[in-house]
Scaffold this motif. Structure first.
Motif, PDB file in Angstrom:
ATOM      1  N   MET A 166       0.846  -1.178   0.000  1.00  0.00           N
ATOM      2  CA  MET A 166       0.000   0.000   0.000  1.00  0.00           C
ATOM      3  C   MET A 166       0.888   1.238   0.000  1.00  0.00           C
ATOM      4  SD  MET A 166      -1.528   0.000   3.868  1.00  0.00           S
ATOM      5  CE  MET A 166      -0.664  -1.128   4.935  1.00  0.00           C
ATOM      6  N   ASN A 167       0.453   2.265  -0.661  1.00  0.00           N
ATOM      7  CA  ASN A 167       1.223   3.499  -0.735  1.00  0.00           C
ATOM      8  C   ASN A 167       0.843   4.406   0.435  1.00  0.00           C
ATOM      9  OD1 ASN A 167       2.597   5.807  -1.298  1.00  0.00           O
ATOM     10  ND2 ASN A 167       1.590   6.208  -3.243  1.00  0.00           N
ATOM     11  N   MET A 168       1.680   4.406   1.440  1.00  0.00           N
ATOM     12  CA  MET A 168       1.433   5.186   2.650  1.00  0.00           C
ATOM     13  C   MET A 168       2.303   6.433   2.693  1.00  0.00           C
ATOM     14  SD  MET A 168      -0.887   3.382   4.076  1.00  0.00           S
ATOM     15  CE  MET A 168      -0.989   3.934   5.746  1.00  0.00           C
ATOM     16  N   GLU A 169       2.933   6.763   1.575  1.00  0.00           N
ATOM     17  CA  GLU A 169       3.896   7.860   1.542  1.00  0.00           C
ATOM     18  C   GLU A 169       3.352   9.191   2.051  1.00  0.00           C
ATOM     19  OE1 GLU A 169       7.355   9.396   1.749  1.00  0.00           O
ATOM     20  OE2 GLU A 169       7.090   7.299   1.189  1.00  0.00           O
ATOM     21  N   LEU A 186       1.158   9.808   4.345  1.00  0.00           N
ATOM     22  CA  LEU A 186       1.067   9.732   5.795  1.00  0.00           C
ATOM     23  C   LEU A 186       2.445   9.625   6.439  1.00  0.00           C
ATOM     24  CD1 LEU A 186      -0.607   9.635   8.353  1.00  0.00           C
ATOM     25  CD2 LEU A 186      -0.975   7.183   7.945  1.00  0.00           C
ATOM     26  N   GLU A 219      -1.034  -4.430  -0.305  1.00  0.00           N
ATOM     27  CA  GLU A 219      -1.988  -3.594  -1.030  1.00  0.00           C
ATOM     28  C   GLU A 219      -3.413  -3.850  -0.556  1.00  0.00           C
ATOM     29  OE1 GLU A 219      -2.028  -3.000  -5.235  1.00  0.00           O
ATOM     30  OE2 GLU A 219       0.123  -3.360  -5.289  1.00  0.00           O
ATOM     31  N   ILE A 225      -4.992   9.067   1.289  1.00  0.00           N
ATOM     32  CA  ILE A 225      -4.809   7.613   1.152  1.00  0.00           C
ATOM     33  C   ILE A 225      -6.166   6.934   0.974  1.00  0.00           C
ATOM     34  CG2 ILE A 225      -4.097   5.520   2.387  1.00  0.00           C
ATOM     35  CD1 ILE A 225      -1.822   7.328   3.598  1.00  0.00           C
ATOM     36  N   ASP A 226      -7.135   7.363   1.766  1.00  0.00           N
ATOM     37  CA  ASP A 226      -8.478   6.791   1.663  1.00  0.00           C
ATOM     38  C   ASP A 226      -9.076   7.053   0.286  1.00  0.00           C
ATOM     39  OD1 ASP A 226     -10.845   5.582   3.235  1.00  0.00           O
ATOM     40  OD2 ASP A 226     -11.712   7.389   2.326  1.00  0.00           O
ATOM     41  N   SER A 280      -7.558   7.540  -2.489  1.00  0.00           N
ATOM     42  CA  SER A 280      -6.842   6.817  -3.542  1.00  0.00           C
ATOM     43  C   SER A 280      -7.210   5.338  -3.570  1.00  0.00           C
ATOM     44  CB  SER A 280      -5.331   6.963  -3.352  1.00  0.00           C
ATOM     45  OG  SER A 280      -4.902   6.195  -2.233  1.00  0.00           O
ATOM     46  N   ASN A 298      -5.933   3.082  -1.682  1.00  0.00           N
ATOM     47  CA  ASN A 298      -4.781   2.251  -1.330  1.00  0.00           C
ATOM     48  C   ASN A 298      -4.979   1.475  -0.040  1.00  0.00           C
ATOM     49  OD1 ASN A 298      -3.041   2.744  -3.488  1.00  0.00           O
ATOM     50  ND2 ASN A 298      -2.408   4.691  -2.610  1.00  0.00           N
TER      51      ASN A 298
END
Length: 153
Positions: free
Chosen positions: A1-4, A6, A31, A59-60, A62, A64
């Motif tokens: 998952m892309n947490m960048e 955050l 993911e 993030i939500d 998107s 992801n």
């Protein structure tokens, strides 16, 4: 998952609790999963809360990952303004929220109640030791009562 988003928001705080959580998030790579964000006693200020919740929202949006549990308990600088910002950006899919002793008053409680109206997944809300009036405490409990299996503390 892309947490960048955050991870970056947490690192920008330069606060030890946030740095530890950002390190843990950076090692997660599944993911489409859910995640928990526990920032108790992190000495968060309004700017930190704003950046963090906007990152959660991004993030939500998107798709992801979904925030499952959020605790910002024992961050006394959140107050009404911080709660209002949280209510504006926090996804309605959150299942658990901890905001114990965050100096939230009636204005922030009203924002929380409005957010709760669309938060159908919410099963636990811990908001004790805030600055709510007796009337507002009743309103928060009433909002929780209408839900199956919801715990309001």
């Amino acid at each position: 998952m892309n947490m960048e988003p955050l991870i970056s928001a947490l690192q920008a705080t330069n606060k030890p609790v946030c740095m530890k959580v950002s390190d843990a998030l950076s090692t997660q790579n599944q993911e489409g999963t859910s995640y928990d964000l526990h920032l108790r006693s992190a000495d968060l200020n309004l700017e930190n809360v704003t950046a963090i919740v906007k990152a959660i929202h991004a993030i939500d949006e998107s798709g992801n990952a979904k925030l499952r549990s959020l605790s910002m308990s024992y961050n006394g600088n959140i107050g009404d303004e911080g709660m209002t910002i949280l209510a504006k950006y926090l996804p309605h899919s959150v299942q658990e929220i901890g905001l114990v002793r965050c100096n939230i008053g009636d204005k922030g409680a009203q924002a929380l109640i409005s957010w709760m109206a669309d938060a159908n997944a919410l099963g636990m809300l811990c908001v004790e030791e805030n600055e709510f009036s007796s009337e507002m405490k009743i309103q928060i409990k009433q909002e929780g009562k209408g839900r199956r299996m919801m715990l309001v503390v």
